[in-house]
Design a protein around this motif. Sequence first.
Motif, PDB file in Angstrom:
ATOM      1  N   UNK A 162       0.824  -1.207   0.000  1.00 15.51           N
ATOM      2  CA  UNK A 162       0.000   0.000   0.000  1.00 15.51           C
ATOM      3  C   UNK A 162       0.863   1.263   0.000  1.00 15.51           C
ATOM      4  N   UNK A 163       1.970   1.222   0.717  1.00  8.45           N
ATOM      5  CA  UNK A 163       2.850   2.388   0.787  1.00  8.45           C
ATOM      6  C   UNK A 163       3.497   2.703  -0.562  1.00  8.45           C
ATOM      7  N   UNK A 164       3.583   1.697  -1.439  1.00 11.87           N
ATOM      8  CA  UNK A 164       4.233   1.893  -2.738  1.00 11.87           C
ATOM      9  C   UNK A 164       3.272   2.400  -3.809  1.00 11.87           C
ATOM     10  N   UNK A 165       1.978   2.310  -3.580  1.00  6.08           N
ATOM     11  CA  UNK A 165       0.989   2.695  -4.589  1.00  6.08           C
ATOM     12  C   UNK A 165       0.814   4.210  -4.615  1.00  6.08           C
ATOM     13  N   UNK A 166       0.839   4.777  -5.830  1.00  2.99           N
ATOM     14  CA  UNK A 166       0.608   6.209  -6.024  1.00  2.99           C
ATOM     15  C   UNK A 166      -0.437   6.387  -7.125  1.00  2.99           C
ATOM     16  N   UNK A 167      -0.743   7.634  -7.427  1.00  2.54           N
ATOM     17  CA  UNK A 167      -1.678   7.925  -8.516  1.00  2.54           C
ATOM     18  C   UNK A 167      -1.108   7.506  -9.867  1.00  2.54           C
ATOM     19  N   UNK A 168       0.232   7.364  -9.942  1.00  5.63           N
ATOM     20  CA  UNK A 168       0.882   6.992 -11.198  1.00  5.63           C
ATOM     21  C   UNK A 168       1.064   5.487 -11.346  1.00  5.63           C
ATOM     22  N   UNK A 169       0.686   4.718 -10.323  1.00  4.22           N
ATOM     23  CA  UNK A 169       0.852   3.267 -10.398  1.00  4.22           C
ATOM     24  C   UNK A 169      -0.074   2.696 -11.466  1.00  4.22           C
ATOM     25  N   UNK A 170       0.507   2.002 -12.421  1.00  6.60           N
ATOM     26  CA  UNK A 170      -0.295   1.375 -13.472  1.00  6.60           C
ATOM     27  C   UNK A 170      -0.551  -0.092 -13.174  1.00  6.60           C
ATOM     28  N   UNK A 171       0.489  -0.767 -12.687  1.00  8.37           N
ATOM     29  CA  UNK A 171       0.298  -2.185 -12.386  1.00  8.37           C
ATOM     30  C   UNK A 171       1.353  -2.678 -11.394  1.00  8.37           C
ATOM     31  N   UNK A 172       1.090  -3.854 -10.859  1.00  5.07           N
ATOM     32  CA  UNK A 172       2.018  -4.541  -9.969  1.00  5.07           C
ATOM     33  C   UNK A 172       2.207  -5.945 -10.528  1.00  5.07           C
ATOM     34  N   UNK A 173       3.434  -6.461 -10.430  1.00  4.92           N
ATOM     35  CA  UNK A 173       3.724  -7.814 -10.916  1.00  4.92           C
ATOM     36  C   UNK A 173       3.882  -8.744  -9.716  1.00  4.92           C
TER      37      UNK A 173
END
Length: 404
Positions: A162-173
């Motif tokens: 959660x701490x790594x997610x921003x408005x610019x986050x498109x995806x996570x692998x």
Amino acid sequence: MNTHSLQLAQRVSLIKPSATLAITSKAMKLKAEGKDIISLSIGEPDFDTPDFIKQKGKEAIDGGKTKYTPVDGIMELKAAICQKFKAENDLEYAVEQITVGCGAKQVIFNALFALVDPGDEVIIIAPYWVSYKEMVTIAEGKSIFVECKMEDNFKLRPEVLEAAITDRTKCVILNSPNNPTGAVYTKEELCGLAQVLLKYPHVYIIVDDIYEHLVYDQMDFYTIAQVEPSLKDRVFMVNGMSKGYGMTGWRVGYGAGDLEIIKAINTIQSQMTSNTCSVSQYAALEALKGTKQHINQNKSIFQSRRDLAFEALKDIPGMKCTKPQGAFYIFADCSGFFKRKAQSGNIIENSTDFAMYLLEYASVAVVQGIEFGMEGFFRISYALSEEDLREACRRIRNACSLLT
């Protein structure tokens, strides 16, 4: 006099060749020169493709099935993939939601190319497979690395995600079982991550399940769309024939997801490679439809090798490692040997120095941890005979004992 100087595209300078392939190549070169090299660097099962699969490939050649196929794969194979997802993962897909590529690597590359715009952020969980970050770079995205600690068994905690997610986050692998650590997420751990992702509908999830069939100790395999069905439309599933079926050279991977991303991927692939090898597709079809007995046999052998390697490495003074629950790798902590001196007088400063030391003084090829996004570690593959594995571990122990 020719004064022409070739100017390569700038993107070429931003990417690196695969470290695992590079060190494997160097080990093969030394072996060709007559040196007794044992390679623990390559991520490839040493088992041959089962005969019934090879036979179907031969029949495809003899039957003239050597022409172009649809870009996204033959209909029979896509139907078999749908059946696989239903039977093994309790996930339902229509054939139109399936795409077949030249290995899981191409499928992941296509997905990132379809999703990522310049500057978009992609969360990559470290330690990570070496190609993820290079693919994001080619797609002009920005890799956001989230480090998982050894004491957490190299697994991502919900609050860290959660701490790594921003408005610019498109995806996570997400990759489970993981390369390079062998970590496998439990159903409960995936549920915890899913609860975070449910809060951020703009974040897409690429799931790399290529080692799905290599999970040990009677542990059950789960994937995130399975444990949280409401995420399914935001999940792109990636799998393939290489690891579980011993079909690395056949180059067949596949993906499943929302129809919109599948159409985009198919468009990209139509301008890149067109279809996956027709013969390989028919062999993959037979693999999915046929007996799975060889998978269970191979898994049992891999588990025995894991136990052998883990017991040998964990007892080396100065080395630490956790017991992997899947894949065929051990990610061991070698930082205890940093600042020590080799026989040559060279000081071991990092994981690259350590890997090169083992290659030179133990004739064992491993991959340095920095290539997986975590300094202080190295990866071994135990996809080789117990005899060679036992000898490799003996050499590693002896080489480590010579460092002063």
